[in-house]
Design an enzyme around this catalytic site. Structure first.
Site, short mmCIF file in Angstrom:
data_model
loop_
_atom_site.label_atom_id
_atom_site.label_comp_id
_atom_site.label_asym_id
_atom_site.label_seq_id
_atom_site.Cartn_x
_atom_site.Cartn_y
_atom_site.Cartn_z
N SER A 186 0.75 -1.07 -0.01
CA SER A 186 0.13 0.03 0.02
C SER A 186 0.75 1.24 0.04
O SER A 186 0.42 2.44 -0.10
CB SER A 186 -1.05 0.09 1.13
OG SER A 186 -0.25 -0.17 2.41
N HIS A 214 -6.15 -4.10 -1.43
CA HIS A 214 -6.07 -2.75 -2.36
C HIS A 214 -5.93 -3.38 -3.65
O HIS A 214 -5.74 -2.60 -4.66
CB HIS A 214 -4.34 -2.07 -2.13
CG HIS A 214 -4.51 -1.21 -0.93
ND1 HIS A 214 -5.10 0.14 -0.93
CD2 HIS A 214 -4.16 -1.31 0.29
CE1 HIS A 214 -5.11 0.64 0.14
NE2 HIS A 214 -4.39 -0.15 1.03
N LYS A 245 -12.20 -0.74 1.28
CA LYS A 245 -11.40 0.06 0.35
C LYS A 245 -12.13 0.35 -0.91
O LYS A 245 -13.06 1.31 -1.00
CB LYS A 245 -9.95 -0.72 0.02
CG LYS A 245 -9.50 -0.77 1.36
CD LYS A 245 -8.17 0.19 1.63
CE LYS A 245 -7.66 -0.09 3.21
NZ LYS A 245 -6.96 -1.10 3.36
C1 LIG Z 1 -6.39 -1.76 4.75
C2 LIG Z 1 -5.92 -2.96 4.91
C3 LIG Z 1 -6.44 -4.07 6.08
C4 LIG Z 1 -7.45 -3.54 6.93
O1 LIG Z 1 -8.49 -3.74 6.28
P1 LIG Z 1 -9.96 -3.28 7.21
O2 LIG Z 1 -11.04 -3.89 6.58
O3 LIG Z 1 -9.73 -1.86 7.38
O4 LIG Z 1 -9.53 -3.98 8.64
C5 LIG Z 1 -5.71 -5.23 5.71
N1 LIG Z 1 -4.55 -5.49 4.94
C6 LIG Z 1 -4.24 -4.68 3.84
C7 LIG Z 1 -3.03 -5.02 2.92
C8 LIG Z 1 -4.89 -3.42 4.02
O5 LIG Z 1 -4.30 -2.57 3.13
#
Ligand SMILES: *Cc1c(COP(=O)(O)O)cnc(C)c1O
Length: 397
Positions: A186, A214, A245
């Site tokens: 990310s 992502h 996301k």
């Molecule tokens: C944002 C993210 C998470 C966490 O996601 P949530 O649903 O907000 O708990 C987990 N892994 C990755 C790679 C992320 O970018």
């Protein structure tokens, strides 16, 4: 030993160094209102612009009218037919046999690893994996942890060789080997080398797990994710997704084969001892998945915007790293410069937060820009001109 007074004194000092959060007074669309000021939303991971989508809003209103708000614990009396419908649609979307949802991807990662990995098993993890994976590995209590250099499959193979030397478990069985990686990283927007990882996993007898938070709604056919992007559908054991996301709601899931998902349904502590998604969350997520099952228009729009923005930055002479996704790091290097750049952008009406140590290595500070399908060409032009103005002022370009 510190006294209670010392303890409170210490944490008070730490609290004082924290920043007040920005308070958003609008929805999370192409623009945000912060303290009465409207600014271009230039760093949101609502990739498909669904946070204010009318179809999601309507689905929530209808579901709440029909079913109310709360649900219960899945294994007691909390499995609602909407949960099953959502899981069914997620599996369809991902091209897996089954899926199970949790209240977040953080929880899904914890469940995915803790449920199947014991102290004497083996986890092999990319050094830049998301914090939720690191915490999930810790929660499992596994002792045999290997960290391979970021996306370095030669180093991964070395670790797999070392893993072969680990003795049988106390119950006489071979330890399970799990290779785990983020799909899209990310901070830089680069991809895990999934084809080679899957090949090595087969060769060395390891399970594979990819966190596609992502990648979903972004990569692959119609946003199916990184596994589809590489043509590996059915070849990765465990896929983690987030509904927060690209889908702009809340929740996480594990997608995979029926046997594994059946086991998670039965055993995952995050499902047994934590509440299920509420009705409005489930209805909104279901509407978002349905949109993508029906059409790839939002994904196409996202990518048009990505190409346009990246070309705009390149033409101006900015270094945007080697991202293969909408995540567009504008590399600035110095931490203070990144901070100053972001402040000046804000004065120009553009909201894009700086990413500094410890989120990235020292000297690798940047502004992480993420365009979304909700931006028009005019919005992107506005953002690009603000970057040009500030970039020249700070002598970056
Ligand atoms: C944002 C993210 C998470 C966490 O996601 P949530 O649903 O907000 O708990 C987990 N892994 C990755 C790679 C992320 O970018």
């Amino acid at each position: 030993m510190s006294s209670i007074e010392d303890f409170y004194k210490q944490i008070k000092e730490i609290n004082a160094s924290g920043k007040e959060p920005l308070v958003i007074e609008s929805g999370e669309g192409a623009y945000l209102t912060i303290e009465g000021k409207t600014v271009l939303n230039f760093c949101s991971s609502h990739y498909l612009g669904l946070a204010e989508d009318e179809r999601l809003k309507k689905a929530v209103k209808d579901a709440v009218d029909k079913y109310g708000v709360g649900t219960g614990y899945r294994t007691l009396a909390g499995t609602h037919k909407l949960h099953l419908e959502l899981e069914d649609k997620i599996a369809k979307f991902k091209g897996t046999e089954a899926a199970v949802v949790f209240s977040s991807a953080y929880m899904a990662n914890a469940a995915a690893i803790q449920t199947i990995i014991g102290k004497e098993d083996i986890v092999i993890s990319d050094e830049l994996n998301h914090a939720s994976i690191i915490d999930a590995v810790r929660l499992s209590g596994v002792k045999n942890k290997f960290i391979y250099k970021h996306t370095d499959t030669a180093d991964l193979e070395d670790k797999l060789k070392e893993a072969q030397e680990i003795p049988l478990k106390s119950d006489g069985q071979k330890p399970l080997i799990l290779i785990v990686t983020d799909g899209v990283f990310s901070m830089d927007g680069d991809l895990a080398p999934l084809p080679k990882i899957v090949e090595l996993a087969k060769e060395y007898g390891a399970l594979t797990m990819v966190d596609d938070a992502h990648g979903e709604g972004v990569l692959g056919k119609g946003g199916r994710g990184i596994v589809d992007h590489f043509g590996l559908v059915g070849q990765v054991d465990i896929e983690i997704g987030s509904l927060s996301k690209a889908f702009s709601v809340i929740g996480g899931f594990i997608a995979g084969n029926k046997t594994l998902i059946g086991y998670y349904n039965l055993k995952a502590r995050q499902r047994l001892f934590s509440i299920a998604l509420t009705i409005p969350d489930t209805a909104a997520a279901l509407a978002a998945i349905n949109i993508l099952l029906e059409s790839d228009t939002p994904v196409k729009k996202l990518w048009e915007n990505v190409e346009y923005l990246k070309a705009g930055f390149k033409n101006l002479g900015f270094d945007t790293g080697n991202s293969q996704t909408p995540i567009t790091p504008v590399m600035l290097g110095d931490e203070n410069k990144a901070q100053e750049f972001s402040t000046k952008l804000y004065e120009e009406g553009v909201f894009a937060t700086p990413i500094v140590f410890p989120m990235v290595a020292k000297g690798k500070a940047r502004i992480r820009v993420i365009p979304s399908a909700s931006h028009s060409k005019e919005d992107l032009d506005k953002g690009i001109s603000a970057f040009e103005k500030v970039g020249k002022e700070l002598k970056i370009i």
